[in-house]
Scaffold this active site. Structure first.
Site, PDB file in Angstrom:
ATOM      1  N   ASP A  17       0.714  -1.321   0.062  1.00  0.00           N
ATOM      2  CA  ASP A  17      -0.001   0.037   0.090  1.00  0.00           C
ATOM      3  C   ASP A  17       0.907   1.186   0.060  1.00  0.00           C
ATOM      4  O   ASP A  17       2.134   1.208   0.253  1.00  0.00           O
ATOM      5  CB  ASP A  17      -0.869  -0.259   1.094  1.00  0.00           C
ATOM      6  CG  ASP A  17      -2.084  -0.856   1.078  1.00  0.00           C
ATOM      7  OD1 ASP A  17      -2.364  -1.292  -0.110  1.00  0.00           O
ATOM      8  OD2 ASP A  17      -2.935  -1.193   2.035  1.00  0.00           O
ATOM      9  N   LYS A  73      -3.938   2.951  -2.962  1.00  0.00           N
ATOM     10  CA  LYS A  73      -5.264   3.571  -3.356  1.00  0.00           C
ATOM     11  C   LYS A  73      -5.321   5.189  -2.634  1.00  0.00           C
ATOM     12  O   LYS A  73      -4.918   5.293  -1.580  1.00  0.00           O
ATOM     13  CB  LYS A  73      -6.560   2.735  -2.816  1.00  0.00           C
ATOM     14  CG  LYS A  73      -6.781   1.250  -3.455  1.00  0.00           C
ATOM     15  CD  LYS A  73      -7.934   0.860  -3.039  1.00  0.00           C
ATOM     16  CE  LYS A  73      -7.822   0.380  -1.693  1.00  0.00           C
ATOM     17  NZ  LYS A  73      -8.897  -0.562  -1.248  1.00  0.00           N
ATOM     18  N   MET A 115      -9.865   7.003   9.837  1.00  0.00           N
ATOM     19  CA  MET A 115     -10.409   7.608   8.469  1.00  0.00           C
ATOM     20  C   MET A 115     -10.994   8.804   8.913  1.00  0.00           C
ATOM     21  O   MET A 115     -12.222   8.968   8.271  1.00  0.00           O
ATOM     22  CB  MET A 115     -11.005   6.766   7.603  1.00  0.00           C
ATOM     23  CG  MET A 115      -9.968   5.385   7.055  1.00  0.00           C
ATOM     24  SD  MET A 115     -10.790   4.265   6.170  1.00  0.00           S
ATOM     25  CE  MET A 115     -11.485   3.224   7.797  1.00  0.00           C
TER      26      MET A 115
END
Length: 481
Positions: free
Chosen positions: A249, A271, A384
């Protein structure tokens, strides 16, 4: 002085240690790892050495002469007296006995290296006496990397080698041993399944070779932790060093990737918010396809793959394809943020419940009710959360958190460039914007238990003692924020 490392057979031989104090005791401890007969030469012995003699693990000589060294595999001299050390060295040389003299490299025919012992596997690290601190550091790193049980698997292989030579054709032996030491048996042995592994290996030998499909691949979902590579688990390092291909990642630190095999293929599948160049379905496909080719696959994720890391989709994809899969946990962002601030996430009589939740949702639930479990007596970790900080702050204040409650923003925790920004819950959006804080985050809110008792006795501000209430935002996990 140049040296060439080699191993000396000690079975049925003597090793002489000259000296009766701590220097001699240090050498004796090292030599106890061998199967040699240990001879201690000194007028008197300190307690540790005397106990070795009393227990029958060594013999004691009081007279120092050349005959003591005759036929010995080596002599280790450490009396604490330079003159006596030199005299003992001369006597040993007279009968051609190799010598090591403590702290006198010019008198040494051999040096004693730092040892990583996984009997019968032994790793020796030496620097010809030039950098003992460095050799000890290397030893420490190897101790962390090599499982304590590794030697047991090697010993089992040694006992089974005659059976392999009898029952396994020569052309199949290399594949068999590769399966034992690099495949499923080694992984199971490391996990403590020694008895089952021994049975499986013996069954394979009786069948004439490694089982069909022994070269098939596997998938490991590995947590890379918050950034600092020394926060990886030992199992995570092992999987990186075994991997044929690594899918990583965007928040995985470059130093973590340096722990992998040099010839391992590295594929970036990170991503970014609003730009999913690698949708989850495609990641599932490529890791399964690589494992189906027989490769050992590591799916490397920042933080812990089991906490908002979409590990479930990848596990299900592997199982649907019949690919063995495992999950290797890592240090998650909430823990790393607390460690950076030297602050516990729970505290007796203050917050005895820890909740992990997310500020962002999925397509079916883009704005989840993230604060529903927050309240007195809890520490809530909101992952997040940067893009949703305003909404979360409003929700928390509606539940009773005062606007001037202190906030700590911890950026790049555990990395060399980590930073700490302070603000309040009411000003969190402005602070994040002015400091250009974007992307992944975790928000930690601790509400003391006593807030529940104080809520009926005064205004909202009276509910929280300023020094007891803390909110932490940490920018460290590989989840989309």
């Amino acid at each position: 002085m140049k040296a060439f490392p080699m191993f000396i057979r000690t079975t049925g031989r003597r090793i002489v240690v000259v000296g009766g104090g701590e220097q001699a005791a240090q050498k004796a401890r090292l030599m106890l790892k061998t199967d040699a007969s240990l001879v201690l030469v000194a007028d008197s012995l300190e307690d540790e050495l005397r106990m070795l003699v009393d227990d029958g693990r060594a013999t004691h000589e009081t007279q120092l002469s050349a005959s003591v060294f005759e036929g010995a595999a080596m002599a280790l001299i450490g009396t604490g007296c330079p003159g006596l050390d030199a005299a003992a060295h001369a006597l040993a040389n007279a009968v051609r006995c190799p010598v090591n003299v403590v702290d006198q490299p010019d008198l040494c025919d051999l040096t004693t290296p730092a040892i990583v012992d996984r009997d019968p596997i032994v790793v020796a690290i030496g620097s010809e006496g030039t950098a003992p601190v460095l050799t000890r550091d290397i030893k420490t790193r190897l101790e962390q990397m090599l499982p304590q049980t590794l030697g047991g698997l090697a010993a089992l292989a040694g006992r089974l080698r005659p059976a392999v030579e009898r029952q396994v054709p020569r052309a199949k032996r290399r594949v068999l041993w590769a399966w034992v030491f690099k495949g499923a048996p080694r992984g199971a042995w490391t996990r403590g399944e020694e008895r089952d592994v021994a049975r499986v290996i013996k069954t394979a030998i009786e069948a004439g070779g490694a089982p069909e499909g022994a070269g098939s691949g596997q998938i490991s979902l590995v947590g890379a932790g918050p950034g600092a590579r020394d926060l990886l688990t030992l199992r995570a390092v092992e999987r990186l060093q075994e991997a044929d291909i690594i899918f990583y990642d965007r928040l995985v630190d470059a130093e973590v990737l340096e722990l992998a095999r040099r010839d391992a293929e590295r594929v970036f599948v990170g991503k970014h918010v609003g730009a999913h160049a690698w949708p989850q379905e495609r990641i599932n496909q490529v890791i399964v396809a690589a494992a189906a080719k027989g490769q050992r696959v590591v799916r490397l994720k920042s933080g812990d793959p089991g906490i908002f890391g979409r590990a479930t989709e990848e596990i299900e994809a592997a199982r649907a394809a019949g690919i063995p899969v495992e999950l290797v946990p890592g240090v998650t962002a909430a823990s790393a943020a607390g460690a950076m601030l030297c602050q516990s996430l729970t505290e007796r009589n203050v917050a005895d419940t820890l909740v992990l939740t997310t500020g962002s949702g999925c397509a079916d639930d883009p704005v989840p009710d993230s604060t529903r479990h927050s309240g007195p007596g809890t520490t809530t970790a909101f992952y997040m959360a940067v893009r949703h900080a305003g909404r979360l702050a409003d929700d928390l204040m509606k539940k009773g958190l005062p606007a001037d409650a202190p906030v700590d923003i911890a950026c790049d925790v555990s990395k060399p460039d980590q930073r700490h920004i302070t603000t309040t819950i009411g000003a969190i959006e402005r602070t994040l914007d002015s400091n250009k804080v974007h992307g992944c985050a975790v928000l930690l809110v601790t509400w003391p238990k006593r807030c529940a008792e104080q809520s009926a006795n005064g205004p909202v501000l009276a509910r929280l003692a300023p020094m007891a209430e803390r909110t932490v935002i940490s920018l460290q996990d590989s989840k989309v924020g």
